[in-house]
Structure formats: C-alpha cells, structure tokens
Design an enzyme around this catalytic site. Structure first.
Site, PDB file in Angstrom:
ATOM      1  CG  HIS A 117      57.714  59.076 -22.315  1.00 52.56           C
ATOM      2  ND1 HIS A 117      56.766  59.988 -21.925  1.00 52.56           N
ATOM      3  CD2 HIS A 117      57.762  58.122 -21.349  1.00 52.56           C
ATOM      4  CE1 HIS A 117      56.281  59.615 -20.759  1.00 52.56           C
ATOM      5  NE2 HIS A 117      56.858  58.488 -20.389  1.00 52.56           N
ATOM      6  CG  ASP A 149      59.889  51.005 -18.722  1.00 55.31           C
ATOM      7  OD1 ASP A 149      60.019  50.865 -17.508  1.00 55.31           O
ATOM      8  OD2 ASP A 149      58.831  51.345 -19.265  1.00 55.31           O
TER       9      ASP A 149
END
Ligand code: CMC
Length: 428
Positions: A307, A364
């Site tokens: 991320h 996700d």
C-alpha cells in the site's frame, strides 16, 4: 511560534512556513515558492505532496490508524450502519435518530431510476465490464437532472443530487449485473434496508424468492463502511480534480469510478481473486508465485499486498479477515482459495523481501473472498468497491467546493525538444 523551514537557493535563503494538522502532521507550505524563488517542486505520483487540507479522514500508515471524522474505523465497522457512516462523512457528524431517519427516507424515495436507463444498460454487450457501464450510467444521470449542472446550486439542490446518487447506485449496479446475466431487472423494495435491498435487486428471481441471509447483510454493511473513504487516493483526488473545474457531481463521481477501475487501485480486488484462482489451477504451489512476485524480471505482483500509505498493517484488512472467517463459517463454506490466501499471507509476512519493503495484505486481499461467498461475480468486485466509496467521493467533492479550492492545475518540468523550425513533409 510557528515553525519555518529554510530553503537555500543560490545566495538566498527563503523561509517557508510549516503548517501542522490536528493529528500533528506537518507540511511545508510552498504556496508562494514559485513567486519567490522561481522554482517548482517535482514529485511524480504525489508521494510527498499534500494536495489539500481535509477534515474528512485521517490515516497514519506507520501506526495502521484510520479514522473517519475522528471515529476509529473498527468502532464504525462494528457498530454503525453504512448510511450512518455516509452521513458522517458527507455532513461531518454522526446523525441523531431524527436526522438519520430523514436521510434514509429521502434515499428510499429516490431508489428508482428513469425507465430509459434500462435501454441504456441493455444496449451494452453482456460481457462488457461493469465498471465501464457504471461510469457512463452515473455520468448520464446528469442528463436526467439538469439542475445538477449548476455549479452554484442551492444547498437543497446539492443535497438532492447527493441523495439521488446514494439511492440510485445500488439499482444501477444490480441492473448492470442482471443485464450481464440476461435476467429480468428487479425494482427496489423500499421497506428493506440499503444492503438487503441491494441483495434483493441482485439475486431475486421471478421464479424463486431470494432469502436474504442476515450474516451476508452484516458483512456487506461492514465492507461498504471499510471502503467508504480513504483520504487523498487516486480516485478521491480525481473526483476533487474534476470537480475543481466546476464539473457537476455526477461527472466528478463518474471520473472517480474510472480512476478506481485500475488494478493498482480498486481493480485489485478482482485481480486478487483471479490470482488466487490461477494459483489454485496451477497446483497451489504458493512458493512458486511468491518467487515470481520477487523476481524483478517478472511483471507479476502479489495482488492485494502493499500500500502506498500503510507500511505496518492495513487496519481494514484486519477487520475484513475476521469478517471473512465469520461469513464463511456461518454459511458453511470451505473455499480452497482461502487456504491459498492464508498460505500466501503467511509466506509474505515471513519473507525478507516483503518484510523489508513493508508489504502487508491490504483491504482487497480478503474482500474478494467474502464477495465470492456472497455469489457476487469477480467482474463486479470493483463495482462493489465503488458502491462503498461513493460517500467518501461525495464528501471529498463537497469539501473541495466548500474550501473554495482553485482549479487543479499541476505544473511540469519540460524535458522535450527545444525550439526548432517546421520542416515541410517532402524534406523530412
Ligand atoms: N508484490 C511484489 N512486490 C511489490 C508489491 C507487490 N504487491 N508491491 C510493491 N512491491 C515492491 C516493488 O516492486 C518495489 O520493489 P523495489 O523497491 O525492489 O523496486 C517496492 O515494493 C515498492 O513498490 P512501489 O510500487 O514503489 O510502491 P507504491 O507505493 O508505488 O505502490 C501499490 C503501492 C499498492 C500500488 C503496490 O504495492 C502494488 O502494486 N500492490 C498490488 C496492487 C494492490 O493490491 N493494490 C491495491 C491497493 S489497496 C486498495 C486501494 O486503496 O486502492
């Protein structure tokens, strides 16, 4: 006394003010940099550039903190209703009972979409990607509500556009899904709550009543809350950027949907499940795929890992992982791809490559497995992300307008050819 940063350039020293946010985040204010020094800053991907001052969402990537309007994400995911969170993000405070009821009732009044929209949706090929249809359909809503084109609309008109968007997105998404299956469209049932109504429109058939599982409703509510905002990411910044030209809210949200589509952003949830299925079909050798992810000559990345901001853990992933275990256990599903997911997670969290680069499972990684358990097809995963992110985009657009932010217009460092004369074609 306010802090300053000194910038030495040539013989001169320039004083740049440091501004401090409410969570003690610090930024150098370079608003006058070019006027005073002739310099601009260069920061591709905005890795170090704050584009705005915002009071919507706070996240601390090092500590794994995520707050909406000051409220920790785990408390909201545990206790709140998605529409309550939507209200919080958009209007700044949690609604009291009266405000909440009024907000929900307004949304219920606007769940229908114009019948002409059916023709619009059915004109697409059945295998069209739902994100493409959704972006176009949301943008086209502006044609049905021309008052939304007024950038200086009264608050009531703006609120109506906001309500219409939140009310109609589930209907649009469900109809896009039904079109892809060649099934008849279901109309909204307003006595149902937001998530149950969505599930009804997705899965009810004239031939068979769809039983709405409370555990699925609960999980969907949680997933939507976890996706509802994430400060200045690619799609939120796109919404603000498009809105800064005074484009209407429908157009700005449609642009956000397009930005979300990419596999490095919201498209990752679809990619995660496709990756897990591929690994399963390949014999389930997770070591082989981890090695591929580490190989710099191989384009493969471990989807759902890493991320831009979270460098410790993604707090949303922690909550989703627990929700995932809960839903699968309650529904009695044993999904072999969950075993592969857990093996990948374990290997990546103990492998130096991932540890050194601080690559942890992101939101996700597990959301796709829950969506799969809900029978939502893989191509619809990113659309589900868009449904959750809608209130965040609206809040970002609204804040950008309320802050009276100027039109977004970055600068560049030109590195192309310098001045040269045109050469007629015959002489080239
Ligand atoms: N698998 C393997 N290596 C990776 C991965 C990954 N998933 N992510 C980053 N790296 C490596 C990358 O190769 C680079 O290595 P090196 O330093 O040796 O060149 C290093 O880690 C830093 O990567 P980066 O691309 O510079 O990091 P970034 O901050 O620009 O990108 C990211 C963040 C999310 C785009 C990236 O980690 C990625 O592509 N992840 C997979 C896609 C994904 O899951 N996206 C969803 C993000 S969460 C949902 C959302 O909020 O949108």
């Amino acid at each position: 006394m306010s802090e300053i940063v000194e910038l030495k350039y040539g013989e001169n020293v320039y004083k740049l003010p440091v501004i401090t946010g409410t969570e003690d985040e610090k930024a150098i204010n370079i608003a006058k940099l070019r006027d005073e020094t002739g310099l601009i800053t260069l920061d591709t991907g905005y890795k170090n550039t704050g584009a705005t001052s915002s009071s919507i969402t706070f996240l601390d990537g090092e500590k794994g903190i995520l707050h909406y309007r000051g409220y920790p994400i785990d408390q909201l995911a545990e206790h709140a209703d998605f529409l309550e969170v939507a209200y919080l993000l958009i209007y700044g405070e949690l609604p009291n009972k009266e405000q909440f009821d009024s907000f929900v009732n307004k949304i219920k009044k606007h769940t229908l979409i114009h019948e002409n929209t059916k023709q619009f949706i059915t004109s697409y090929p059945a295998n069209a990607h739902p994100m493409g249809i959704l972006a176009s359909a949301v943008c086209s809503l502006s044609s049905f509500y021309p008052e939304s084109l007024n950038p200086y609309a009264e608050k009531e008109d703006e609120d109506l556009t906001i309500v219409r968007l939140i009310a109609k997105l589930p209907t649009l998404i469900a109809w896009i899904y039904k079109m892809s299956k060649g099934h008849p469209f279901n109309y909204p049932v307003n006595k149902l709550d937001y998530c149950s109504n969505f599930l009804h429109m997705m899965f009810s058939m004239p031939t068979e009543e769809y039983h709405i599982e409370p555990v699925v409703v609960e999980a969907l509510n949680k997933l939507l809350i976890l996706h509802a905002d994430h400060e200045q990411n690619c799609s939120a910044s796109t919404v603000r950027m498009v809105g800064s030209s005074k484009a209407n809210l429908y157009a700005s949200i449609a642009a956000g949907i397009c930005a979300l589509w990419g596999p490095l952003h919201g498209g990752a949830n679809q990619e995660v499940l496709e990756m897990l299925e591929k690994i399963k079909a390949d014999g389930g050798d997770t070591k082989k795929w981890i090695a591929k992810a580490k190989d710099k000559n191989d384009n493969f990345r471990l989807m759902g890992f890493g991320h831009r901001v979270y460098k410790n853990f993604d707090p949303r992933a922690k909550i989703i992982k627990a929700a995932c275990d809960h839903v699968l256990a309650k529904l009695g599903i044993h999904d072999p791809i969950l075993d592969i997911a857990k093996e990948l997670e374990h290997a990546a969290l103990t492998d130096d490559y991932f540890i050194e680069r601080k690559l942890y499972p992101n939101v996700d990684f597990y959301s796709g497995i829950i969506y799969k358990a809900m029978n939502i097809p893989v191509e619809m995963f990113t659309v589900m992300f868009a449904l959750g992110r809608l209130p965040g985009w609206i809040a970002q657009w609204k804040e950008m307008n309320e802050n009276k932010e100027p039109i977004g217009r970055p600068r560049q460092v030109y590195v192309g050819k310098t001045n040269r004369d045109y050469v007629p074609m015959a002489k080239r």
